[in-house]
Design a protein around this motif. Structure first.
Motif, mmCIF file in Angstrom:
data_model
loop_
_atom_site.group_PDB
_atom_site.id
_atom_site.type_symbol
_atom_site.label_atom_id
_atom_site.label_comp_id
_atom_site.label_asym_id
_atom_site.label_seq_id
_atom_site.Cartn_x
_atom_site.Cartn_y
_atom_site.Cartn_z
ATOM 1 N N THR A 1 0.906 -1.081 0.125
ATOM 2 C CA THR A 1 -0.125 0.041 -0.065
ATOM 3 C C THR A 1 1.003 1.180 0.018
ATOM 4 O O THR A 1 2.161 1.061 0.213
ATOM 5 N N CYS A 2 0.376 2.320 -0.286
ATOM 6 C CA CYS A 2 1.066 3.745 -0.163
ATOM 7 C C CYS A 2 1.679 3.609 1.134
ATOM 8 O O CYS A 2 2.830 4.366 1.247
ATOM 9 N N LYS A 3 1.244 3.206 2.218
ATOM 10 C CA LYS A 3 1.352 3.459 3.698
ATOM 11 C C LYS A 3 2.933 2.717 3.777
ATOM 12 O O LYS A 3 3.830 3.162 4.237
ATOM 13 N N SER B 1 5.558 4.262 1.823
ATOM 14 C CA SER B 1 6.147 5.445 2.314
ATOM 15 C C SER B 1 7.380 5.075 3.316
ATOM 16 O O SER B 1 8.310 5.588 3.620
ATOM 17 N N PHE B 2 7.051 3.921 4.113
ATOM 18 C CA PHE B 2 7.799 3.736 5.113
ATOM 19 C C PHE B 2 9.212 3.172 4.448
ATOM 20 O O PHE B 2 10.112 3.501 4.935
ATOM 21 N N SER C 1 11.388 5.791 3.327
ATOM 22 C CA SER C 1 12.161 6.311 4.335
ATOM 23 C C SER C 1 13.282 5.608 4.723
ATOM 24 O O SER C 1 14.611 5.975 5.087
ATOM 25 N N LYS C 2 12.812 4.314 5.026
ATOM 26 C CA LYS C 2 13.910 3.527 5.439
ATOM 27 C C LYS C 2 15.170 3.249 4.298
ATOM 28 O O LYS C 2 16.323 3.121 4.703
ATOM 29 N N SER D 1 1.539 9.776 -6.447
ATOM 30 C CA SER D 1 1.428 10.503 -5.116
ATOM 31 C C SER D 1 2.816 9.871 -4.571
ATOM 32 O O SER D 1 3.424 10.917 -3.743
ATOM 33 N N ARG E 1 5.753 11.336 -5.980
ATOM 34 C CA ARG E 1 5.878 12.683 -5.309
ATOM 35 C C ARG E 1 6.767 12.644 -3.964
ATOM 36 O O ARG E 1 7.707 13.280 -3.614
ATOM 37 N N PHE E 2 6.118 11.698 -3.234
ATOM 38 C CA PHE E 2 6.562 11.548 -1.662
ATOM 39 C C PHE E 2 7.878 11.068 -1.871
ATOM 40 O O PHE E 2 8.711 11.642 -1.117
ATOM 41 N N MET F 1 11.069 13.062 -0.248
ATOM 42 C CA MET F 1 12.017 12.296 0.864
ATOM 43 C C MET F 1 13.582 12.653 0.347
ATOM 44 O O MET F 1 14.351 13.000 1.235
#
Lengths: 206, 86
Positions: free
Chosen positions: B3-5, B8-9, B12-13, B36, B39-40, B44
């Motif tokens: 998922t996007c969630k 996103s993690f 970052s990792k 999306s 872009r995220f 980052m």
């Protein structure tokens, strides 16, 4: 470039600390100031560095150059400083920027399927010379408003540029835990920047 | 499917440690389909001050005035060290 050499030729070498100050004072000060962005605090950490170096003088094995040795002490002092500063600021009335990114609240940023509730906006290109300083200002503002624990994680990683292992040893936490802290810090910063970075409202941005 | 969630993690990792091959493939696949998260991901990168390609922050740090250790601080430090020495 002025070179300060101690007078070995005259047979009167300066005592170590005096020579250290002459040879490395400016360098260490610049190093600290680039990272702490504050002259008074930088002077303090430089002083602490020399004090520690003086106390540990006998243990300096001469394996690394003096400059490297002093810089490694300074790095530790900078980390210590960031830690105490962040710890002290927890007692201040700091309001976490976004309630959405609380310790447990990353969930609020995503719907039940794990998709973005508010999809990230287009930030344009902050590398464009006109936008760079603006973006940097927005970054500093948002960084200043980070929750202290997030700020600590972020500074230790991004401001000192240390490896995760170094930092985790320093803090006594696991790398997984640290990844999560950094993630939350970055999510908070991002959310703040999305609000405050003016060029988001740029015409090119959608 | 991530998922996007999840993505996103992992993004970052990935700034701090190398993701496994399968993680990288899953993230890349997701990014191909999801604007999306693309872009995220670039946002980052922007916040990753010490990454090699983030010249902006490093330049900005470089641009700080090249100040030397002020004379009064130098003397204060010397006095402090003298106290320790003698």
């Amino acid at each position: 470039m002025i070179s300060y050499k101690h007078n070995q030729d005259d047979g009167v070498p300066l005592p170590d600390p005096e020579r250290w100050l002459q040879d490395y004072g400016d360098y260490l000060f610049k190093y600290a100031k680039q990272r702490l962005r504050d002259a008074a605090h930088s002077e303090d950490v430089v002083q602490e560095t020399f004090v520690s170096a003086l106390k540990a003088r006998e243990r300096y094995a001469g394996l690394a150059s003096e400059k490297t040795w002093l810089t490694s002490i300074l790095k530790r002092k900078i980390i210590d400083f960031i830690r105490t500063q962040v710890r002290e600021s927890t007692t201040d009335d700091i309001i976490a920027l976004s309630d959405a990114v609380t310790e447990s609240g990353i969930d609020d940023l995503f719907d039940h399927r794990g998709s973005w509730i508010r999809p990230p906006q287009d930030w344009g290109n902050p590398y464009k010379s006109l936008n760079t300083s603006q973006f940097f200002k927005a970054f500093e503002y948002c960084f200043g408003r980070l929750k202290p624990s997030f700020a600590r994680a972020f500074s230790l990683k991004e401001v000192t540029g240390n490896s995760n292992e170094e930092i985790c040893n320093e803090l006594g936490i696991t790398t997984t835990n640290f990844s999560v802290q950094l993630y939350r810090a970055r999510m908070s910063l991002r959310l703040c920047l999305e609000h405050y970075w003016p060029s988001v409202n740029n015409k090119d941005a959608k | 499917m991530l998922t996007c969630k999840d993505v996103s993690f992992k993004i970052s990792k990935s700034l701090d440690i190398k993701l496994s091959l399968s993680e990288r493939i899953m993230v890349k696949t997701h990014l191909l389909m999801c604007k999306s998260c693309r872009r995220f991901s670039s946002q980052m990168q922007l916040l990753h001050i010490h990454s090699k390609d983030n010249k902006m922050f490093l330049d900005n740090l470089e641009e700080q005035p090249k100040e030397n250790l002020p004379e009064d601080a130098r003397q204060r430090i010397m006095r402090r060290l003298d106290k320790l020495l003698y």
